[in-house]
Write an enzyme that holds these catalytic residues in place. Sequence first.
Site, short mmCIF file in Angstrom:
data_model
loop_
_atom_site.label_atom_id
_atom_site.label_comp_id
_atom_site.label_asym_id
_atom_site.label_seq_id
_atom_site.Cartn_x
_atom_site.Cartn_y
_atom_site.Cartn_z
N LYS A 139 -18.41 -17.92 0.77
CA LYS A 139 -19.86 -17.88 0.95
C LYS A 139 -20.56 -17.18 -0.19
O LYS A 139 -20.18 -16.08 -0.59
CB LYS A 139 -20.19 -17.14 2.26
CG LYS A 139 -19.73 -17.89 3.49
CD LYS A 139 -20.34 -17.31 4.74
CE LYS A 139 -19.80 -15.94 5.02
NZ LYS A 139 -20.28 -15.31 6.22
N GLY A 183 -10.02 -8.94 -1.36
CA GLY A 183 -8.84 -9.01 -0.51
C GLY A 183 -8.14 -10.36 -0.55
O GLY A 183 -6.93 -10.44 -0.77
N GLY A 221 -12.74 -4.64 0.12
CA GLY A 221 -14.18 -4.38 0.20
C GLY A 221 -14.65 -3.38 -0.84
O GLY A 221 -15.74 -3.52 -1.41
N ARG A 266 0.82 -1.22 0.00
CA ARG A 266 0.00 0.00 0.00
C ARG A 266 0.86 1.27 0.00
O ARG A 266 0.42 2.31 -0.50
CB ARG A 266 -0.94 0.00 1.20
CG ARG A 266 -2.08 -0.96 0.97
CD ARG A 266 -3.05 -1.00 2.11
NE ARG A 266 -4.19 -1.82 1.74
CZ ARG A 266 -5.02 -2.39 2.60
NH1 ARG A 266 -4.84 -2.22 3.91
NH2 ARG A 266 -6.02 -3.12 2.19
P1 ADP Z 1 -12.29 -12.12 -1.45
O1 ADP Z 1 -11.76 -11.55 -0.15
O2 ADP Z 1 -11.24 -12.17 -2.51
O3 ADP Z 1 -13.55 -11.46 -1.90
P2 ADP Z 1 -13.65 -14.23 -0.08
O4 ADP Z 1 -13.41 -13.54 1.20
O5 ADP Z 1 -15.02 -14.29 -0.61
O6 ADP Z 1 -12.65 -13.66 -1.20
O7 ADP Z 1 -13.20 -15.75 0.02
C1 ADP Z 1 -11.94 -16.14 0.47
C2 ADP Z 1 -12.03 -17.39 1.27
O8 ADP Z 1 -12.78 -18.37 0.62
C3 ADP Z 1 -10.68 -18.00 1.53
O9 ADP Z 1 -10.35 -17.86 2.87
C4 ADP Z 1 -10.86 -19.46 1.13
O10 ADP Z 1 -10.29 -20.36 2.07
C5 ADP Z 1 -12.35 -19.61 1.13
N1 ADP Z 1 -12.81 -20.73 0.30
C6 ADP Z 1 -12.59 -20.96 -0.99
N2 ADP Z 1 -13.13 -22.13 -1.39
C7 ADP Z 1 -13.73 -22.67 -0.30
C8 ADP Z 1 -14.45 -23.87 -0.04
N3 ADP Z 1 -14.67 -24.75 -1.00
N4 ADP Z 1 -14.91 -24.07 1.21
C9 ADP Z 1 -14.69 -23.18 2.17
N5 ADP Z 1 -14.00 -22.03 2.02
C10 ADP Z 1 -13.52 -21.77 0.79
MG MG Z 2 -12.44 -11.72 1.80
#
Ligand code: ADP
Ligand code: MG
Length: 398
Positions: free
Chosen positions: A199, A353, A376, A38
Amino acid sequence: MKKKTVRDADVAGKRVLLRVDLNVPFLPNTSTIADETRIHAVLPTIRYLKKQKASLIICSHLGRPNGKVVKDMRLAPVAYRLGALVGEPIVHVRECIGPVVQQAARELEPGQMLLLENLRFYPEEEKNDLEFAKALASLADIYVNDAFGASHRAHASINAITRYLPAYAGLQMEKELKMLGTALENPARPLGAIMGGAKISDKIAVLRNLIKRVDRLFIGGGMAATFFKAQGLQVGASLVEEESIGVAQDILKKAQGNGVKLLLPTDVVVGDTFAANTPHQVVDVARIPSRATILDIGPKTVDYFADGMRQCRTLVWNGPMGVFEWDAFAQGTRAIAETMADMNNAITVVGGGSTAEAVEELGLTNAMNHVSMGGGASLEFLEGRDLPGISTLPDKED
Ligand code: ADP
Ligand code: MG
């Protein structure tokens, strides 16, 4: 719409209040910065403004001090590193407003830099307080927002401040808006979106916005289980958000209606339990054992997705394909990242993130056209929302 940027401003000899996102992580119980990304991201705007002979009053938040002074969240270590990277000392004051700060700002010569204290030591910051914004504004002639990662917050230094000073986007902000904005509004087609993460409920608004815009939608990660369930498949012990099954059904229907090709995994890596060292196997999605948990996409899916991705001219990726933090379940995420990194004839954009973190860990950040710095904020942008720090920046006049 394009925003006015620092390049459109006449900043020579002026005082510029520059809002940046220096919310860096520290190694536990030290003042050693664990990741300087950053800080590096704000250097182009700082160098530009210095070269134009502006005086810089730089401000940022750090952590969540909740409106109180928290010793460990002072910006002094950041001031030190920032000064070292710019190659010049930086004046650091331990407040954001008031007579001491006023004087420090007044004494700045053209090209000199002042860093204010952590904005969130003041409860007024997160309340978008007008008086606080006005006091910040009184330090400068011009406001520049280069904090994309904080621009989904209606905070005083992000939103209210634009009432009191002429406002411009910084260079990092400009890049974020150009790359994310073009992907949504005016992409080279076919446009593909790759969605994953833990999720589906976190991503409903993104899915709903993207399904109107993309040509292809690739779904992996934990949310795939909800789509399988929506199609009547058994997913064992995988996390399924019952209340989101209807959303998944709706997305499947909209994909069909809009002519979007929606690609779901054909095979998955399942574990006996949700644990890093659990016994695991690759299974077809029609044969998920009743007590197994989906932890990654499988190798057939990797090839299927990679083939589909290579036909796209723009790719937007949010959400890891599996639990990439655990080595045994990182392969799907790695394969998607490597496929994107190899695509020289497509624009590749990464948001979120955890996704940015995964790409960084793989050493592929520079192989992408853009990895958003705003976790976010990038998600809210992909949702198609107006962000309170961006809608307030004036548009270019051409
Ligand atoms: P971002 O921050 O990039 O938007 P998210 O926060 O939505 O991404 O998702 C990241 C998390 O999703 C990671 O910690 C990863 O472990 C989890 N994840 C990915 N695939 C699965 C899965 N099949 N079951 C549970 N958690 C998962
Ligand atoms: Mg995330």
